[in-house]
Write a protein that holds these residues in place. Structure first.
Motif, mmCIF file in Angstrom:
data_model
loop_
_atom_site.group_PDB
_atom_site.id
_atom_site.type_symbol
_atom_site.label_atom_id
_atom_site.label_comp_id
_atom_site.label_asym_id
_atom_site.label_seq_id
_atom_site.Cartn_x
_atom_site.Cartn_y
_atom_site.Cartn_z
ATOM 1 N N ASN A 33 0.546 10.557 5.377
ATOM 2 C CA ASN A 33 -0.510 9.930 6.167
ATOM 3 C C ASN A 33 -0.675 10.836 7.381
ATOM 4 O OD1 ASN A 33 -1.397 8.537 8.546
ATOM 5 N ND2 ASN A 33 -1.068 6.574 7.543
ATOM 6 N N ASN A 36 0.463 9.519 10.857
ATOM 7 C CA ASN A 36 1.910 9.345 10.892
ATOM 8 C C ASN A 36 2.629 10.682 10.984
ATOM 9 O OD1 ASN A 36 4.594 9.235 9.105
ATOM 10 N ND2 ASN A 36 4.331 7.242 10.088
ATOM 11 N N GLU A 118 6.413 5.935 6.653
ATOM 12 C CA GLU A 118 6.265 6.928 5.580
ATOM 13 C C GLU A 118 7.553 7.739 5.537
ATOM 14 O OE1 GLU A 118 3.666 6.676 3.790
ATOM 15 O OE2 GLU A 118 2.302 5.589 5.118
ATOM 16 N N ASP A 293 -0.486 1.319 9.197
ATOM 17 C CA ASP A 293 -1.745 2.062 9.169
ATOM 18 C C ASP A 293 -2.836 1.256 8.491
ATOM 19 O OD1 ASP A 293 -3.325 4.481 9.552
ATOM 20 O OD2 ASP A 293 -3.353 4.538 7.372
ATOM 21 N N GLN A 295 -5.814 2.419 7.738
ATOM 22 C CA GLN A 295 -6.730 3.320 7.027
ATOM 23 C C GLN A 295 -8.142 3.255 7.606
ATOM 24 O OE1 GLN A 295 -5.663 5.526 4.878
ATOM 25 N NE2 GLN A 295 -3.588 4.740 5.055
#
Length: 360
Positions: A33, A36, A118, A293, A295
């Motif tokens: 990501n 991240n 992540e 997140d 998105q």
């Protein structure tokens, strides 16, 4: 700390990150990501910025203890010294690492490393700026045992470099060595917040001490990465102080003076009874887990990358400057880097002002 090895290691780190990211993208695995990853890398760069000012003092203290209070001074050129140092450092790492998971204030130094939801190689570079400072009372025990500063630094770097490759989902279980030495599978367990995985697999290189002290756990179910008290920002500076701020707020809120003191040294997550009653902390339901997140798009990708490159570049300049810069210049540069990463954090979090600009 000698930075010569880092000059060669950092490019290797970034090449491996690129390879892992490309592999994830081609296979559609979703390991990365962007926000991240930039946060993790900036978090590590901020740590090196802080350690420019702290590591030298700590190493001077180590050298003094070694020179004046060591039981014996072991020869650096002996291979037996290297093997002994490897085992001793891993033993001390195990306990420093374990303490950082079990004591509130020390968790504050280590928690940045666990905040990422992540799990990829960038998480391996997400180190706590205060971590080694808090580990030092344990680390420094190597000095009276007779290990030189150079030997200590060498094994600290070995531990950190070895730990980097453990932060990947691209490598499954490795036959024959699982449960013997640290592997990506073993370390994935360590980063899990599943009940079965909490506070397991502390070993840096060996799993020997986890086996010995009952903290070993094999990877048996899919890992949910992150921390129970979610860190709801990508800010790479705030990451290092968030848990300490939580403790400070609880210490201020409690009416009991004894609790204001002991909260710092109690088991991780402990809160004064009156504070927990007035401001209960909701336990996360992992069965309904959704990553932080959102998105949300459009991302200001170019802006993110430019800010990251400029201020991480300045962090590298500071790290490798040696005696070329005066202390005052280094201090000013550190302030600039900190402000730059705070700015990056705002952009990564897609604050309203940044988002509106990105959508123009």
């Amino acid at each position: 700390m000698n930075t010569d090895y880092l000059q060669y290691a950092i490019p290797v780190f970034f090449v491996l990150i690129f390879i892992e990211a490309a592999y994830s993208n081609v296979k559609g695995l979703g390991f990365y990501n962007l926000r991240n990853s930039l946060s993790c890398l900036a978090c590590g760069a901020f740590t090196t910025t802080v350690e420019v000012f702290t590591k030298g003092i700590l190493l001077l203290a180590y050298a003094y203890l070694y020179e004046h209070h060591s039981i014996i001074q072991l020869p650096d050129e002996s291979w037996l010294t290297w093997i002994a140092a490897l085992i001793v450092f891993d033993f001390l790492w195990y306990w420093a690492h374990r303490i950082s998971h079990e004591v509130n204030v020390v968790w504050g130094g280590h928690v940045p490393h666990h905040q990422s939801e992540e799990y990829n190689l960038t998480a391996g570079l997400r180190q706590g700026a205060l971590q080694d400072l808090m580990y030092w009372p344990v680390y420094i025990l190597m000095a009276p045992l007779g290990f030189s500063v150079e030997m200590f630094v060498a094994h600290m770097l070995i531990n950190k470099f070895y730990g980097f490759w453990l932060h990947t989902q691209a490598i499954g279980k490795i036959p024959f060595i699982e449960g013997i030495i640290a592997t990506p599978s073993a370390h994935r367990v360590h980063h899990g917040m599943n009940d079965i995985y909490i506070d397991k697999n502390y070993g840096g290189i060996f799993m020997l001490f986890d086996r010995l002290f009952g903290t070993y756990q094999a990877e048996t179910t899919p890992v949910i990465y992150g921390v129970r008290k979610r860190f709801e920002t990508y800010n790479p500076v705030a990451a290092h102080f968030e848990w300490l701020h939580v403790l400070w707020k609880d210490a201020c809120l409690t009416n009991r003076y004894w609790d204001k003191i002991r909260i710092w040294f109690m088991p991780t997550g402990w809160r004064p009874e009156d504070v927990e009653k007035a401001y209960p902390r909701v336990r996360r339901d992992l069965s309904a887990y959704v990553k932080f997140d959102s998105q949300r798009k459009p991302y200001p990708v170019v802006k993110m990358l430019l800010i990251f490159m400029v201020f991480s570049g300045l962090a590298q300049l500071l790290l490798f400057s040696g005696d070329a810069l005066t202390f005052v210049t280094k201090a000013v540069l550190a302030v600039v880097i900190t402000l730059g990463f705070l700015w990056l954090g705002q952009v990564l979090d897609l604050s309203k002002s940044v988002t509106s600009k990105a959508g123009d």
